[in-house]
Design an enzyme around this catalytic site. Structure first.
Site, mmCIF file in Angstrom:
data_model
loop_
_atom_site.group_PDB
_atom_site.id
_atom_site.type_symbol
_atom_site.label_atom_id
_atom_site.label_comp_id
_atom_site.label_asym_id
_atom_site.label_seq_id
_atom_site.Cartn_x
_atom_site.Cartn_y
_atom_site.Cartn_z
ATOM 1 N N GLU A 289 -5.190 -35.296 -16.865
ATOM 2 C CA GLU A 289 -3.316 -34.825 -15.722
ATOM 3 C C GLU A 289 -2.266 -35.601 -15.327
ATOM 4 O O GLU A 289 -1.548 -35.536 -14.972
ATOM 5 C CB GLU A 289 -3.752 -33.082 -15.887
ATOM 6 C CG GLU A 289 -3.561 -32.071 -15.417
ATOM 7 C CD GLU A 289 -3.300 -30.781 -15.897
ATOM 8 O OE1 GLU A 289 -4.056 -30.105 -16.566
ATOM 9 O OE2 GLU A 289 -3.317 -30.651 -14.234
ATOM 10 N N HIS A 315 -27.747 -40.276 -29.795
ATOM 11 C CA HIS A 315 -28.001 -39.998 -30.876
ATOM 12 C C HIS A 315 -26.901 -39.394 -32.067
ATOM 13 O O HIS A 315 -26.811 -38.254 -32.791
ATOM 14 C CB HIS A 315 -28.847 -38.591 -30.885
ATOM 15 C CG HIS A 315 -30.097 -39.162 -30.167
ATOM 16 N ND1 HIS A 315 -31.427 -39.932 -31.092
ATOM 17 C CD2 HIS A 315 -30.328 -39.115 -29.171
ATOM 18 C CE1 HIS A 315 -32.407 -40.328 -30.388
ATOM 19 N NE2 HIS A 315 -32.042 -39.871 -28.709
ATOM 20 N N LYS A 429 2.812 -23.497 -20.086
ATOM 21 C CA LYS A 429 3.207 -22.695 -18.485
ATOM 22 C C LYS A 429 4.098 -21.782 -19.174
ATOM 23 O O LYS A 429 4.641 -20.681 -20.127
ATOM 24 C CB LYS A 429 2.974 -22.570 -17.912
ATOM 25 C CG LYS A 429 1.369 -23.053 -17.129
ATOM 26 C CD LYS A 429 1.694 -23.400 -15.832
ATOM 27 C CE LYS A 429 -0.039 -23.773 -15.209
ATOM 28 N NZ LYS A 429 -0.521 -23.456 -13.911
HETATM 29 O O1 PA5 Z 1 -3.890 -29.799 -11.372
HETATM 30 C C1 PA5 Z 1 -3.645 -28.636 -11.928
HETATM 31 O O2 PA5 Z 1 -2.012 -28.442 -10.912
HETATM 32 C C2 PA5 Z 1 -3.441 -27.864 -13.008
HETATM 33 O O3 PA5 Z 1 -4.861 -27.792 -13.920
HETATM 34 C C3 PA5 Z 1 -3.571 -26.560 -12.104
HETATM 35 O O4 PA5 Z 1 -5.349 -26.365 -11.477
HETATM 36 C C4 PA5 Z 1 -3.619 -24.973 -13.466
HETATM 37 O O5 PA5 Z 1 -2.883 -25.237 -13.805
HETATM 38 C C5 PA5 Z 1 -4.248 -24.855 -12.550
HETATM 39 O O6 PA5 Z 1 -2.891 -23.866 -11.482
HETATM 40 P P1 PA5 Z 1 -2.723 -22.618 -10.254
HETATM 41 O O7 PA5 Z 1 -4.108 -23.074 -9.787
HETATM 42 O O8 PA5 Z 1 -1.647 -22.697 -10.260
HETATM 43 O O9 PA5 Z 1 -3.534 -21.063 -11.465
#
Ligand code: PA5
Length: 460
Positions: A289, A315, A429
């Site tokens: 990410e 394996h 989202k």
């Molecule tokens: O790293 C990030 O910002 C995202 O992957 C969030 O952790 C994930 O989308 C969850 O978001 P939130 O904590 O706002 O629910």
């Protein structure tokens, strides 16, 4: 003893022209260090990058430890973490590493732990079947306070709690979210529940060492102060701009150079430890990410993180690593000393082919297998590195978290991308909100409907 990053097997002196020349690494460091190191320092100084300093927040540890004490006599049998992505992967990692994957089955004085991350109705039904809401603490975690999956799961568990024991709503819910904004904050204020804060300047995937990861850890008996101390010490170690003394910068630079010089675009993390298996899931999110982005020249960049587990994947995956394309850099995690060890009993002495195993400890067997895989890869000119962890404990896990976070942040600077946003995740989202008719997303909804209408289906 500190976690160590061993990288001799990425060098051309060990893997021929598939590897990097050490002088090339030093030259690249010289060319990029000032720009990248200063960029991170600047973000740190103007307080837009909080993860570096998160481990210094001992006040938070005190507050959480006090909370755990408060619940000591309240007969809490289960702890449910409601969150997803950066709001749950770190919690799972800490639990698996420190308490063990079979924690719930063990005899203990601390509650069982469940992770309501996915919105899979079967998994959620199972959790509902197992827990008694009046004996369960629910920690709902969402930085944005609006993530559809987390809020849906929270609505489910809230409703269950409200029906079973309305008088325990305040007592059995712990909220971790933004200080000011988001739907969850509105609910917290309405219910009069104190919230733990996800700091503004710490993104979800960098937030494991904040209230996000620490509350569930402390409730299940993890020494959160030691976790923070390990991270703090690794942060100190990685604060130098001397590439030869900074393991996180060195690891980032090596991955970056393999990507641009050798077209290596897969980063395999392979712990030889069951309890560190989930660390690869946490790292996958952090790396993917943060670094899968469009750079300033509009080029799509990114190195795909892959998860592997020793010895199991010997394996399964190692054949591909040894004879498949030269597109991977493998990083092993080797554990120096196992917290528990067992010896292979001396049975079947009449079977000659098994005598080499008799009397050997499983810890030794696992380590030998790691070393053998490393040897085989190196002989086949497959670049590989090792993170050496003296023992899996809180202090060393803290070091690992900080090592990977700094490595990822530095890699972001090398690629000249913003490692701290996630426009791709946000667009997914938004599509969910639009399809489900969330207020404010009507235009996107119309666009998506049109797109789906014009799409020809092909299925067999
Ligand atoms: O790293 C990030 O910002 C995202 O992957 C969030 O952790 C994930 O989308 C969850 O978001 P939130 O904590 O706002 O629910």
């Amino acid at each position: 003893m500190s976690v160590l990053f061993r990288f001799e097997n990425v060098l051309s002196e060990n893997v021929g022209d598939k590897g990097l020349d050490y002088n090339l690494i030093l030259k690249a460091a010289q060319e990029n260090m000032q720009r990248c190191h200063l960029a991170l320092l600047k973000k740190r100084q103007n307080k837009t990058l909080g993860f570096f300093d998160a481990p210094k927040n001992t006040q938070l540890c005190d507050k959480i430890n006090t909370l755990v004490k408060k619940y000591k006599d309240k007969n809490i049998k289960n702890f449910v973490v409601i969150g997803i992505g950066g709001s749950s992967l770190g919690n799972i990692t800490i639990n698996d590493a420190i308490n063990g994957k079979l924690y719930n089955e063990k005899k203990k004085n601390t509650p069982n732990i469940y992770f309501a991350d996915n919105v899979d109705p079967e998994k959620l039904s199972d959790i509902l079947e197992i827990i008694n809401p009046s004996e369960t603490l629910f920690n709902v975690i969402t930085k944005s306070g609006s993530t559809a999956e987390t809020m849906s799961n929270f609505m489910l568990f809230y409703n269950t709690l409200e029906k079973a024991c309305p008088d325990k709503i305040k007592e059995n819910i712990i909220i971790t979210t933004d200080r000011e904004k988001g739907n969850l904050k509105i609910i917290a204020d309405k219910l009069g529940i104190d919230t733990f804060e996800v700091p503004d300047n710490i993104g979800g995937r960098f937030s494991v060492l904040t209230a996000v990861g620490l509350i569930s850890a402390a409730f299940t008996g993890v020494d959160i102060n030691a976790l923070m101390k390990g991270a703090e010490d690794m942060e100190k170690k990685c604060s130098t701009d001397d590439i030869e003394k900074n393991p996180a910068y060195m690891a980032a630079l090596i991955h970056y150079l393999f990507y641009i010089e050798k077209n290596v675009n897969i980063n395999v993390l392979m712990p030889y430890s069951e309890s560190l298996g989930s660390l690869s899931d946490w790292f996958r999110q952090l790396w993917a990410e943060s670094l899968g982005k469009i750079d300033k020249n509009k080029k799509n960049v990114g190195i795909t993180p892959a998860k592997s587990l020793g010895v199991i994947d010997q394996h399964s995956q190692v054949q591909l690593y040894i004879e498949g394309p030269y597109d991977k850099l493998i990083t092993f995690i080797e554990v120096g000393k196992f917290r528990k060890n067992i010896v292979i009993p001396e049975v079947f002495s009449e079977v000659e082919g098994l005598s080499y195993l008799s009397g050997l400890s499983f810890g030794k067997l696992l380590t030998v297998e790691k070393k053998s895989t490393e040897l085989a890869l190196t002989e086949a000119n497959r670049p590989n590195a090792t993170l050496f962890v003296p023992e899996v404990n809180e202090y060393n896990l803290g070091q690992l978290f900080m090592f990977f976070e700094i490595m990822t942040a530095f890699a972001g600077e090398l690629f000249e991308i913003d490692a701290f946003d996630q426009p791709g995740v946000e667009s997914g989202k938004i599509a969910t909100y639009a399809i489900l008719g969330k207020k404010g997303f009507e235009n996107e909804g119309v666009k998506i409907k049109k797109m789906l209408k014009n799409k020809k289906t092909r299925e067999i």
